[in-house]
Design a protein around this motif. Structure first.
Motif, PDB file in Angstrom:
ATOM      1  N   LYS A  77      88.298  73.636  24.284  1.00 38.00           N
ATOM      2  CA  LYS A  77      89.688  73.816  24.720  1.00 38.00           C
ATOM      3  C   LYS A  77      90.406  74.850  23.855  1.00 38.00           C
ATOM      4  CE  LYS A  77      90.405  69.223  26.646  1.00 38.00           C
ATOM      5  NZ  LYS A  77      91.167  67.972  26.546  1.00 38.00           N
ATOM      6  N   VAL A  78      90.161  74.784  22.556  1.00 44.93           N
ATOM      7  CA  VAL A  78      90.805  75.725  21.634  1.00 44.93           C
ATOM      8  C   VAL A  78      90.360  77.153  21.937  1.00 44.93           C
ATOM      9  CG1 VAL A  78      90.981  76.441  19.210  1.00 44.93           C
ATOM     10  CG2 VAL A  78      91.111  74.014  19.803  1.00 44.93           C
ATOM     11  N   ALA A 113      90.126  71.182  15.478  1.00 43.31           N
ATOM     12  CA  ALA A 113      89.414  72.354  16.015  1.00 43.31           C
ATOM     13  C   ALA A 113      87.987  71.967  16.426  1.00 43.31           C
ATOM     14  CB  ALA A 113      89.390  73.474  14.988  1.00 43.31           C
ATOM     15  N   LYS A 114      87.333  71.150  15.611  1.00 44.85           N
ATOM     16  CA  LYS A 114      85.975  70.726  15.931  1.00 44.85           C
ATOM     17  C   LYS A 114      85.953  69.791  17.137  1.00 44.85           C
ATOM     18  CE  LYS A 114      83.341  69.933  11.989  1.00 44.85           C
ATOM     19  NZ  LYS A 114      83.144  69.258  10.686  1.00 44.85           N
ATOM     20  N   ALA A 118      89.149  78.336  24.751  1.00 45.54           N
ATOM     21  CA  ALA A 118      89.685  78.735  26.057  1.00 45.54           C
ATOM     22  C   ALA A 118      91.157  79.133  25.938  1.00 45.54           C
ATOM     23  CB  ALA A 118      89.522  77.600  27.060  1.00 45.54           C
ATOM     24  N   ARG A 119      91.910  78.387  25.180  1.00 44.99           N
ATOM     25  CA  ARG A 119      93.334  78.694  25.015  1.00 44.99           C
ATOM     26  C   ARG A 119      93.542  79.989  24.243  1.00 44.99           C
ATOM     27  NH1 ARG A 119      97.867  74.494  22.728  1.00 44.99           N
ATOM     28  NH2 ARG A 119      99.616  75.560  23.691  1.00 44.99           N
ATOM     29  N   VAL A 120      92.811  80.156  23.149  1.00 46.51           N
ATOM     30  CA  VAL A 120      92.943  81.372  22.333  1.00 46.51           C
ATOM     31  C   VAL A 120      92.572  82.604  23.146  1.00 46.51           C
ATOM     32  CG1 VAL A 120      91.936  82.612  20.368  1.00 46.51           C
ATOM     33  CG2 VAL A 120      92.680  80.256  20.089  1.00 46.51           C
ATOM     34  N   SER A 121      91.457  82.551  23.857  1.00 41.22           N
ATOM     35  CA  SER A 121      91.016  83.729  24.603  1.00 41.22           C
ATOM     36  C   SER A 121      91.824  83.937  25.876  1.00 41.22           C
ATOM     37  CB  SER A 121      89.523  83.652  24.922  1.00 41.22           C
ATOM     38  OG  SER A 121      89.265  82.605  25.817  1.00 41.22           O
ATOM     39  N   GLY A 122      92.187  82.873  26.557  1.00 39.09           N
ATOM     40  CA  GLY A 122      92.904  83.000  27.819  1.00 39.09           C
ATOM     41  C   GLY A 122      94.364  83.354  27.682  1.00 39.09           C
ATOM     42  N   GLN A 123      94.998  82.884  26.622  1.00 40.09           N
ATOM     43  CA  GLN A 123      96.429  83.111  26.439  1.00 40.09           C
ATOM     44  C   GLN A 123      96.727  84.088  25.315  1.00 40.09           C
ATOM     45  OE1 GLN A 123      98.447  79.333  26.109  1.00 40.09           O
ATOM     46  NE2 GLN A 123      97.435  78.503  27.897  1.00 40.09           N
TER      47      GLN A 123
END
Length: 75
Positions: A12-13, A6-7, A15-20
């Motif tokens: 990227k994490v 995660a760090k 962006a993925r969590v919010s975008g998907q």
């Protein structure tokens, strides 16, 4: 994902969590320690809780989710 992952890949994490609209489970020493959640999803959950007819569905639970012993009754 591990805390190290995660760090190392934070942007990227996020962006993925919010975008998907995914949930990111962060583990420390193999144990789930935190959850990353899109702001929109959190707001939706909070709204659901606020409008719920039973704000405490577990009425007899402690913060850790264990049932409280009933006072004055033997098992």
């Amino acid at each position: 994902m591990s805390l190290a992952d995660a760090k190392a890949h934070a942007s990227k994490v996020v962006a993925r969590v919010s975008g998907q609209h995914m949930r990111g489970d962060v583990r420390v020493h193999g144990k789930s320690s935190a959850v990353l959640l899109a702001t929109e999803d959190l707001e939706s959950l909070e709204e659901s809780i606020e409008t719920s007819p039973t704000p405490t569905p577990c009425g007899g639970c402690t913060p850790r989710g264990r049932a409280r012993p009933r006072q004055g009754r033997e098992p």
